[in-house]
Design a protein around this motif. Structure first.
Motif, PDB file in Angstrom:
ATOM      1  N   ALA A   1     -37.068 -40.950 -39.964  1.00  0.00           N
ATOM      2  CA  ALA A   1     -37.157 -40.561 -41.367  1.00  0.00           C
ATOM      3  C   ALA A   1     -38.803 -40.460 -41.625  1.00  0.00           C
ATOM      4  O   ALA A   1     -39.324 -39.687 -42.312  1.00  0.00           O
ATOM      5  N   VAL A   2     -39.385 -41.473 -41.196  1.00  0.00           N
ATOM      6  CA  VAL A   2     -40.839 -41.706 -41.298  1.00  0.00           C
ATOM      7  C   VAL A   2     -41.689 -41.012 -40.227  1.00  0.00           C
ATOM      8  O   VAL A   2     -43.126 -40.224 -40.534  1.00  0.00           O
ATOM      9  N   PHE A   3     -41.297 -41.054 -39.100  1.00  0.00           N
ATOM     10  CA  PHE A   3     -42.447 -40.519 -37.836  1.00  0.00           C
ATOM     11  C   PHE A   3     -41.841 -39.351 -37.304  1.00  0.00           C
ATOM     12  O   PHE A   3     -42.642 -38.724 -36.584  1.00  0.00           O
ATOM     13  N   GLY A   4     -40.534 -38.922 -37.831  1.00  0.00           N
ATOM     14  CA  GLY A   4     -40.195 -37.574 -37.317  1.00  0.00           C
ATOM     15  C   GLY A   4     -40.409 -36.942 -35.870  1.00  0.00           C
ATOM     16  O   GLY A   4     -39.699 -38.135 -35.080  1.00  0.00           O
ATOM     17  N   ASP A   5     -40.948 -36.175 -35.489  1.00  0.00           N
ATOM     18  CA  ASP A   5     -40.737 -35.645 -34.028  1.00  0.00           C
ATOM     19  C   ASP A   5     -42.003 -36.275 -33.231  1.00  0.00           C
ATOM     20  O   ASP A   5     -42.248 -36.002 -32.030  1.00  0.00           O
TER      21      ASP A   5
ATOM     22  N   GLN B   1     -28.408 -46.067 -37.884  1.00  0.00           N
ATOM     23  CA  GLN B   1     -28.829 -46.198 -39.060  1.00  0.00           C
ATOM     24  C   GLN B   1     -30.301 -46.612 -38.849  1.00  0.00           C
ATOM     25  O   GLN B   1     -31.412 -45.917 -39.485  1.00  0.00           O
ATOM     26  N   THR B   2     -30.691 -47.586 -38.058  1.00  0.00           N
ATOM     27  CA  THR B   2     -31.859 -48.160 -38.017  1.00  0.00           C
ATOM     28  C   THR B   2     -32.623 -47.061 -37.308  1.00  0.00           C
ATOM     29  O   THR B   2     -33.976 -46.704 -37.664  1.00  0.00           O
ATOM     30  N   VAL B   3     -32.238 -46.320 -36.132  1.00  0.00           N
ATOM     31  CA  VAL B   3     -33.063 -45.231 -35.573  1.00  0.00           C
ATOM     32  C   VAL B   3     -33.499 -44.043 -36.584  1.00  0.00           C
ATOM     33  O   VAL B   3     -34.350 -43.490 -36.761  1.00  0.00           O
ATOM     34  N   ASP B   4     -32.323 -43.735 -37.581  1.00  0.00           N
ATOM     35  CA  ASP B   4     -32.701 -42.703 -38.425  1.00  0.00           C
ATOM     36  C   ASP B   4     -33.777 -43.048 -39.244  1.00  0.00           C
ATOM     37  O   ASP B   4     -34.386 -42.248 -39.868  1.00  0.00           O
ATOM     38  N   ARG B   5     -33.738 -44.553 -39.620  1.00  0.00           N
ATOM     39  CA  ARG B   5     -34.997 -44.871 -40.605  1.00  0.00           C
ATOM     40  C   ARG B   5     -36.317 -44.559 -39.953  1.00  0.00           C
ATOM     41  O   ARG B   5     -37.357 -44.080 -40.701  1.00  0.00           O
ATOM     42  N   PHE B   6     -36.581 -44.867 -38.772  1.00  0.00           N
ATOM     43  CA  PHE B   6     -37.690 -44.743 -37.973  1.00  0.00           C
ATOM     44  C   PHE B   6     -38.254 -43.099 -37.883  1.00  0.00           C
ATOM     45  O   PHE B   6     -39.051 -42.270 -38.166  1.00  0.00           O
TER      46      PHE B   6
END
Ligand code: ADP
Ligand code: ZN
Length: 755
Positions: free
Chosen positions: A274-278, A267-272
């Motif tokens: 979500a904002v910074f993409g690739d 979940q934490t990784v997904d949040r990052f």
């Protein structure tokens, strides 16, 4: 012209080696370059750490290969590794190897293969219709392919054309033969995250407390360290994200985010993401060596600007580093268990200081070390004292298990299931579970012990079944049925008789997650129960799959070991129950209480993250123990004060610096003798150089034998880290470990565990 270079090799020797590089080497060499060199009849990969000095009468051996065009380790990382080697008393070559991806340390293939794919590229244009008709008059299929490539922007993978679009290879060959297209290879970055959908970025504004923390971080001076003390659910992740936006988007610099165990925090990784993409490289633990190497290259080239990963991500080869986030900074998994026994939090701070980056250490339950440093003014303290969105910390209630003992079943009779259930799940927890199931809300149950039963005991003579290789009891596992050693994985069949007295009724004692799962399944046949522990998460993405199911609402009760305590943010979880809080609380380790408090606080923090609120139960036999007592009231400060006082006499960190010197060998006798000889040697040394270092021990380690090796240890303590460094260095370089009994000496500085 030949030059001499000084090379660090990954061998257990505290020295570097001089080699000669020929003028005809494939690439230039400089500090940080990898070189393949001959060393004791084998090839080794070493790192150039400086110029070599000629020695009279010695003709240096030649470097065999220089595989990279540019140094694999840049100046800043080289400096970090030098510090690490010095502080953790490790040979520089060993330190350097741990800073490189595994793919770069195999001497057999010094240049690791990159993954490529074949792509078709149009080579010529055919502007007029007339020419087209003439050229393709007898090859209509070639024309179709040619025109398709035009619509695809002049480029497509061979695989796509042949497999998905079903062109025949001969059509493609035809185009190539006529010079209309060429086939070339293209490097692909293997990124397993590319296929995982990212959630939408957060759409809310920071709270005033978050704002204050973000502003402080933005205004930080280079190299500054912050301790972000934010209770569970206070929104620490948003603070990290805003810092990264500032550093990466506004300043164009790069950043590292360290998480304790990446598989546990999707979940934490997904949040990052979500904002910074690739722009993010996720250094997931289940990446292959090749995938990890791809990510490393992308970071080094600057294609990716943010590295997210577990402790080794602190070595991410990012140029122009602006920030390092250490999430859940108190976690023991930041310490590496083998040489170099570094702590990623300490390396983060040192690296940031060298490179002018900002460090944020975040936690709801900071380690005593970090707390002390914040109070000493070494770190700046930032507080998030409340949950976001007006949420409150859940009410926590202790359930005293003393007196709730069930009478033992009559001899020969199996305990009746109802009695057994009630001895494991107390009435209040039972009622709360029934309520949650009725309302369609989710529950989390923690039991920090996997397997079915903790051990097997003969009631007649009291004998406990232990591991033949380790001095610990074997854990009973039910599916599949066997006894397993959790230290060395030794496995054996369940015994039908006691080996000591021949008794035939062996009893299971102590609970494990498998048994709780079974009791729950029997009691609540329609509930959807998921178990998460080492035994259910051996698959690559097993953790993520289980947690995704919980997130989708496909699980009513999530049961697991400490794995489920971290970072999970599920608003529909309204109940958390700790089945047995006392597991581990009495381990002979000065951090046992701290670890217990952290675990209880973290798991309690999983409840009530949504508007429905939450409730927490802690089942315990020691309700007055300060780790339990302070977890009940979410009182970090009282816990820290009491724990700190308990570490004054005898002194333990953070009141003193320590190093654990371990001895092990295949016989008890030789190991004990090595320990006392080393202790005498150290006493003599300390007296001679008038060092203020004190020596405690030697003594057998709390777990006396692991994997057939006997274990002893002694502790070195000192107020000043410098004094410890001196003594440890002397010890590592001068003390001779005798041959025989495969004796070994290990140095663990700032240990997280003394077991
Ligand atoms: P922590 O890591 O401190 O336990 P999280 O970062 O997981 O807390 O945040 C808890 C929850 O609050 C998350 O669901 C997050 O999306 C949400 N959140 C964070 N900041 C805000 C905010 N300013 N407004 C509304 N919700 C927020
Ligand atoms: Zn064992």
């Amino acid at each position: 012209m030949a030059v001499l270079v000084d090379v660090a090799l990954p061998v257990p020797l505290f020295r570097t080696f001089t080699y000669e590089v020929n003028g005809d080497a494939a690439h230039p060499v400089g500090p940080g370059s990898r070189v393949v060199v001959p060393f004791r009849q084998r090839r080794e990969i070493g790192i150039v750490v400086g110029e070599g000095k000629p020695r009279l009468g010695v003709s240096p051996k030649r470097v065999l290969e220089v595989p990279d065009a540019t140094p694999a380790i840049g100046e800043p990382l080289l400096a970090l590794c030098r510090w690490m080697a010095e502080y953790y008393v490790t040979p520089l070559g060993v330190a350097l190897r741990s800073a490189l991806p595994a793919a770069l340390s195999g001497a057999a293939s010094p240049a690791p293969p990159v993954k490529t794919r074949r792509v078709v590229v149009l080579a010529r244009e055919l502007p007029t219709l007339l020419r087209r008709e003439r050229i393709f008059a007898r090859a209509p299929q070639q024309r179709t392919l040619f025109e398709l490539l035009e619509t695809l922007g002049g480029r497509a993978t061979v695989e796509h054309l042949l497999e998905q679009l079903q062109f025949s290879p001969s059509v493609l060959k035809g185009l190539v033969a006529r010079g209309l297209a060429i086939v070339e290879s293209e490097v692909v970055a293997r990124d397993p995250f590319a296929s995982r959908p990212a959630p939408p970025p957060p759409a809310y504004a920071p709270t005033p407390a978050q704002r204050a923390a973000i502003d402080a971080l933005k205004g930080a001076s280079p190299g500054e360290t912050f301790l972000l003390h934010g209770i569970t659910g206070s929104g620490k992740t948003l603070v990290y994200i805003e810092l990264l936006r500032h550093v990466v988007d506004d300043r164009g610099r790069s950043a590292i985010v360290l998480v304790p165990e990446i598989a546990l925090t999707p979940q934490t990784v997904d949040r990052f993401r979500a904002v910074f993409g690739d722009r993010i490289a996720v250094l997931h633990s289940s990446l292959s060596d090749g995938e990890r190497y791809d990510a490393w290259l992308a970071l080094q080239r600057g294609d990716k600007r943010i590295a997210v990963g577990a402790r080794s991500a602190v070595f991410a080869p990012l140029p122009d580093l602006g920030a390092i986030v250490v999430d859940e900074e108190h976690e023991g998994s930041y310490k590496q268990g083998e040489a170099p026994r570094y702590h990623a939090r300490e390396l983060a701070i040192v690296r940031a200081r060298h490179e002018g980056a900002v460090v944020v250490l975040g936690s709801a339950t900071p380690s005593l070390e970090s707390w002390a440093n914040a109070h000493a003014g070494k770190y700046q303290l930032l507080n998030l004292p409340e949950r976001v969105g007006g949420g409150r910390l859940p009410a926590v209630e202790a359930i005293d298990l003393r007196g709730a003992r069930t009478p033992p079943p009559a001899p020969g009779a199996a305990p009746d299931p109802d009695t057994l259930f009630r001895s494991v799940i107390s009435e209040p927890v039972h009622r709360a579970l029934v309520e949650r199931l009725g309302r369609g809300e989710q529950s989390i149950l923690l039991l920090n012990r996997r397997g079915y039963a903790a051990f097997i005991q003969c009631p007649t003579c009291g004998d406990v079944v232990t591991c033949p290789n380790c001095s610990i009891s074997l854990t009973y596992h039910r599916t599949p049925e066997r006894l397993i050693c959790h230290y060395c994985h030794h496995t054996e069949e369940l015994r039908s008789k006691c080996r000591r007295c021949g008794g035939t009724v062996l009893r299971q004692r102590g609970l494990g997650t498998q048994q709780v799962e079974r009791l729950l399944a029997e009691r609540f046949p329609s509930a959807r129960i998921a178990r998460m522990d080492v035994d259910t998460t051996s698959g690559k993405w097993a953790h993520t799959e289980i947690l995704d199911r919980v997130g989708r609402g496909d699980v009513d009760v999530l049961l697991g070991t400490q794995m489920i305590a971290k970072g999970l943010d599920f608003p529909n979880v309204t109940l958390v129950a700790v089945v047995d809080a006392d597991v581990g609380i009495n381990l002979p380790d000065f951090r046992a209480s701290e670890r217990c408090f952290q675990l209880l606080s973290q798991v309690a923090g999983r409840a009530g993250r949504g508007p429905k609120g939450g409730q927490v139960f802690i089942q315990t036999r020691v309700p007055t123990h300060h780790a339990v007592r302070c977890a009940l009231t979410h009182d970090y400060r009282t816990f820290v004060r009491e724990e700190f006082d308990g570490r004054v006499k005898p002194p333990y960190p953070p009141n003193v610096r320590i190093a654990n010197v371990g001895f092990s060998g295949t016989t008890e006798d030789a190991t004990a003798r090595l320990a006392s000889r080393c202790s005498a040697w150290l006493h003599a040394l300390v007296a001679k150089v008038e060092s203020p270092v004190t020596i405690v021990g030697p003594a057998p380690s709390p777990v006396e034998r692991i994997k057939n090796r006997w274990r002893w240890h002694l502790l070195l303590k000192s107020e000043q880290p410098r004094d410890l460094t001196r003594v440890l260095r002397y010890l590592a370089e001068r003390f001779e470990v005798p041959k025989g009994a495969s004796l070994r000496l290990t140095i663990d500085r700032d240990p997280v565990s003394l077991l």
